[in-house]
Write a protein that holds these residues in place. Structure first.
Motif, PDB file in Angstrom:
ATOM      1  N   PRO A   1       1.040  -1.186   0.284  1.00  0.00           N
ATOM      2  CA  PRO A   1      -0.130  -0.217  -0.070  1.00  0.00           C
ATOM      3  C   PRO A   1       1.209   1.037   0.106  1.00  0.00           C
ATOM      4  N   CYS A   2       0.533   1.889  -0.602  1.00  0.00           N
ATOM      5  CA  CYS A   2       1.075   2.992  -1.125  1.00  0.00           C
ATOM      6  C   CYS A   2       0.707   4.210  -0.030  1.00  0.00           C
ATOM      7  N   ASP A   3       2.229   4.683   1.003  1.00  0.00           N
ATOM      8  CA  ASP A   3       2.135   5.316   1.649  1.00  0.00           C
ATOM      9  C   ASP A   3       2.184   7.467   1.293  1.00  0.00           C
ATOM     10  N   ALA A   4       2.670   7.828   2.713  1.00  0.00           N
ATOM     11  CA  ALA A   4       2.424   9.101   2.009  1.00  0.00           C
ATOM     12  C   ALA A   4       3.846   9.287   1.955  1.00  0.00           C
ATOM     13  N   ALA A   5       5.333   9.735   2.411  1.00  0.00           N
ATOM     14  CA  ALA A   5       6.030   9.761   1.497  1.00  0.00           C
ATOM     15  C   ALA A   5       6.747   9.242   0.483  1.00  0.00           C
ATOM     16  N   THR A   6       6.410   7.855  -0.397  1.00  0.00           N
ATOM     17  CA  THR A   6       6.480   7.390  -1.082  1.00  0.00           C
ATOM     18  C   THR A   6       5.501   8.046  -2.115  1.00  0.00           C
ATOM     19  N   ALA A   7       4.366   8.287  -1.680  1.00  0.00           N
ATOM     20  CA  ALA A   7       3.737   9.933  -2.734  1.00  0.00           C
ATOM     21  C   ALA A   7       4.096  10.842  -3.156  1.00  0.00           C
ATOM     22  N   GLU A   8       4.719  11.560  -1.917  1.00  0.00           N
ATOM     23  CA  GLU A   8       5.598  12.155  -1.959  1.00  0.00           C
ATOM     24  C   GLU A   8       6.902  12.442  -2.978  1.00  0.00           C
ATOM     25  N   SER A   9       7.437  11.478  -3.285  1.00  0.00           N
ATOM     26  CA  SER A   9       8.410  11.258  -4.010  1.00  0.00           C
ATOM     27  C   SER A   9       7.663  11.144  -5.330  1.00  0.00           C
ATOM     28  N   ILE A  10       6.512  10.831  -5.455  1.00  0.00           N
ATOM     29  CA  ILE A  10       6.124   9.919  -7.196  1.00  0.00           C
ATOM     30  C   ILE A  10       5.180  11.003  -7.219  1.00  0.00           C
TER      31      ILE A  10
ATOM     32  N   VAL B   1      -0.299   1.939  -9.532  1.00  0.00           N
ATOM     33  CA  VAL B   1      -0.605   1.083  -9.269  1.00  0.00           C
ATOM     34  C   VAL B   1      -0.074   0.657  -8.344  1.00  0.00           C
ATOM     35  N   ALA B   2      -1.430   0.304  -7.377  1.00  0.00           N
ATOM     36  CA  ALA B   2      -0.608   0.032  -5.852  1.00  0.00           C
ATOM     37  C   ALA B   2      -1.677  -1.021  -5.567  1.00  0.00           C
ATOM     38  N   PRO B   3      -1.368  -2.093  -4.375  1.00  0.00           N
ATOM     39  CA  PRO B   3      -2.430  -2.390  -3.333  1.00  0.00           C
ATOM     40  C   PRO B   3      -3.655  -1.992  -2.141  1.00  0.00           C
ATOM     41  N   GLY B   4      -3.687  -0.494  -2.079  1.00  0.00           N
ATOM     42  CA  GLY B   4      -4.472   0.270  -1.519  1.00  0.00           C
ATOM     43  C   GLY B   4      -3.187   1.454  -1.639  1.00  0.00           C
ATOM     44  N   TYR B   5      -3.907   1.985  -0.309  1.00  0.00           N
ATOM     45  CA  TYR B   5      -3.580   3.532  -0.594  1.00  0.00           C
ATOM     46  C   TYR B   5      -3.578   4.172   1.305  1.00  0.00           C
ATOM     47  N   THR B   6      -2.502   4.836   2.010  1.00  0.00           N
ATOM     48  CA  THR B   6      -2.850   5.212   3.208  1.00  0.00           C
ATOM     49  C   THR B   6      -3.708   6.815   2.682  1.00  0.00           C
ATOM     50  N   ASP B   7      -4.498   7.399   3.970  1.00  0.00           N
ATOM     51  CA  ASP B   7      -5.092   8.555   3.426  1.00  0.00           C
ATOM     52  C   ASP B   7      -4.596   9.590   3.248  1.00  0.00           C
ATOM     53  N   GLY B   8      -3.219   9.530   3.842  1.00  0.00           N
ATOM     54  CA  GLY B   8      -2.225  10.274   3.295  1.00  0.00           C
ATOM     55  C   GLY B   8      -1.663  10.184   1.875  1.00  0.00           C
ATOM     56  N   ALA B   9      -1.466   9.195   1.350  1.00  0.00           N
ATOM     57  CA  ALA B   9      -1.113   9.239   0.408  1.00  0.00           C
ATOM     58  C   ALA B   9      -1.637   9.343  -0.786  1.00  0.00           C
ATOM     59  N   LEU B  10      -3.221   9.264  -0.521  1.00  0.00           N
ATOM     60  CA  LEU B  10      -4.149   9.694  -1.469  1.00  0.00           C
ATOM     61  C   LEU B  10      -4.508  11.476  -1.568  1.00  0.00           C
TER      62      LEU B  10
END
Length: 510
Positions: free
Chosen positions: A304-313, A322-331
């Motif tokens: 599941p994508c976390d906020a830190a990974t989302a920030e980098s993306i 594409v991921a098996p889920g996302y944290t609220d922060g990532a979204l």
């Protein structure tokens, strides 16, 4: 005439006989050099007398099977006894809709599927033992002409040659118990395939804007898939044909790994892939392989994508995540980027051993999915220097990623991250050169010096290893099996390179 042209099972048409001298089949058969006969029934002629004349005319030919098509007569028992097996094709899925108005009956009944039946002819109308059937859908708005055309081209043109082929190969037994076909088996690669998919959505266009396209879904599949994945960022444009294709390739790659892993895909090829102790580090390492090529690519994560990974993306332009889920922060982070499509494919679960398919003009290739990857025990060390434990770990990582690179494919890796990837080359040496160029010019904070090289097929000559040595490669994993393996191994020994054979290749041509 379709059967004549196909010659299924080597069957040849001995003669064509009709009871109408205006039948179009006469000229079609003549054009093919097939003998023809016309036996019209007189106005006052009895069925028995007409059948006797038909049998008399057929006595001039040698044949093992009779195929009726549009012959609107029920043959008597005496006639049937005098002939070898007689087949008929009827334009419905018998026992439904017998008679000469099958299409009208199907439409009146409101069925959603019809088709054709090839059966052994008996004295009873459209009721003999069934040899094979082929289904076609009935669509809203169909009329008799629509249905007739579809049943002919999509059903009869498949089922009738199939039945003739079985008879020509001596695989059919007709007895009091009905029809038995030897070898008409199910299993992973059945003798017949019936595929039914539902249109999920109409796409904006295909690979190019001038091509129309649609997405079809297999409702029976419960694997993690981009086809049914919800798009979490409302308002973003819908995925395109290329987006789906790339996202599926990305998901296929990322499922290779148990550790936190990330990949960036461009045109179904990995631009970079890595595993690490955290998802964000795996993504950063993958991106650093070729950040320039990753522009506008697809990101795939196996956690599941976390906020830190989302920030980098979102620091650079990407089309899809594409991921098996996302944290609220990532979204919160990902949905701030306009038109970045965010797909939740759900939990991966176990793979079901699905088949890989490729349509061809006039057919389809079907194969097992390449789920094999070597373990340490599968490796054969063939050089004077054996690889270190760290090199072996990299070899195993590199092979899992290499499986998803278009052939000819060469991959450079260090630790559990890619360094340079050479894909889709017609020369294996050019693939090495491309991987080296990518490592030297595009990789950020990486180098081919001391890296491991993976090749999807054997090296036919030592030149690929020589080229890799110039780039600083220290170890190689490849299938082996070339007639020049000894020369290739000698080249590796000359450069103090370690080399392992897997005994299997991993070509990917699609």
């Amino acid at each position: 005439m379709h059967i004549a042209d196909l010659a299924p099972g080597g069957a040849e048409v001995a003669a064509v006989l009709t009871d109408r001298d205006s039948a179009p089949v006469l000229s079609a058969a003549a054009d093919r050099g097939i003998p023809t006969d016309v036996v019209e029934r007189g106005d006052d002629e009895s069925r028995a007398d007409h059948e006797a004349r038909v049998l008399d005319r057929l006595d001039d030919y040698e044949f093992d099977l009779v195929c009726m098509d549009g012959y609107m007569r029920v043959l008597s028992a005496d006639c049937l006894d005098a002939l070898p097996t007689v087949l008929n094709v009827h334009p419905s899925l018998l026992p439904a809709f017998r008679g000469d108005d099958a299409h009208e009956q199907a439409l009146d009944a409101g069925v959603r599927t019809t088709g054709c039946t090839v059966h052994v002819a008996t004295e009873e109308l459209d009721a003999g033992p069934i040899v094979t059937q082929e289904a076609v859908p009935v669509y809203e708005g169909d009329d008799v002409d629509d249905l007739k055309r579809r049943v002919l081209h999509e059903a009869e043109f498949k089922a009738y040659p199939r039945a003739v082929k079985w008879f020509a190969e001596g695989r059919v037994t007709v007895d009091d118990d009905g029809v038995t076909v030897e070898g008409d088996e199910a299993g992973q690669f059945p003798t017949r395939r019936v595929v039914s998919n539902d249109r999920s959505r109409t796409l904006r266009y295909g690979e190019n804007p001038h091509q129309d396209a649609s997405l079809y879904a297999d409702a029976a599949s419960d694997e993690a898939s981009v086809v049914g994945a919800p798009q979490l960022n409302e308002g973003a444009k819908a995925l395109s044909y290329n987006n789906y294709n790339d996202a599926d390739a990305a998901l296929d790659l990322i499922r290779e790994f148990d550790e936190p892993a990330a990949a960036v895909i461009k045109h179904t090829n990995p631009a970079g892939c890595a595993t690490a102790d955290s998802l964000v580090r795996a993504y950063d390492d993958a991106l650093a392989t070729d950040a320039m090529s990753a522009f506008g690519g697809i990101v795939a994560l196996n956690r599941p994508c976390d906020a830190a990974t989302a920030e980098s993306i979102v620091e650079s332009f990407k089309e899809v995540v594409v991921a098996p889920g996302y944290t609220d922060g990532a979204l919160d982070v990902l949905t701030e980027t306009e038109n970045l499509r965010v797909l939740d494919v759900g939990a991966f679960g176990e793979r079901r051993g699905a088949l890989a398919e490729k349509p061809l003009t006039g057919g389809r290739l079907v194969q097992e999915r390449d789920d094999w990857a070597p373990t340490r025990d599968d490796l054969e060390f063939v050089t004077e220097r054996e690889p270190t434990e760290a090199e072996i770990e990299t070899m195993l990582f590199a092979w899992r990623t290499l499986k998803h690179v278009k052939s000819n494919a060469i991959l450079f890796a260090s630790g559990t991250e890619t360094v340079g990837i050479g894909m889709g080359q017609v020369s294996r040496v050019d693939a090495v050169r491309l991987a080296a160029m990518k490592a030297d010019e595009h990789a950020e904070g990486k180098s081919a010096e001391g890296a491991v090289m993976a090749s999807d097929a054997f090296f036919p000559f030592p030149d690929g290893v020589e080229e890799a040595a110039e780039s600083g490669i220290d170890a190689v994993i490849q299938p082996g099996g070339s007639v020049n393996d000894e020369d290739v191994i000698a080249a590796a020994d000359e450069h103090d390179m370690a080399m392992a054979f897997t005994g299997r290749r991993c070509f990917r041509h699609d």
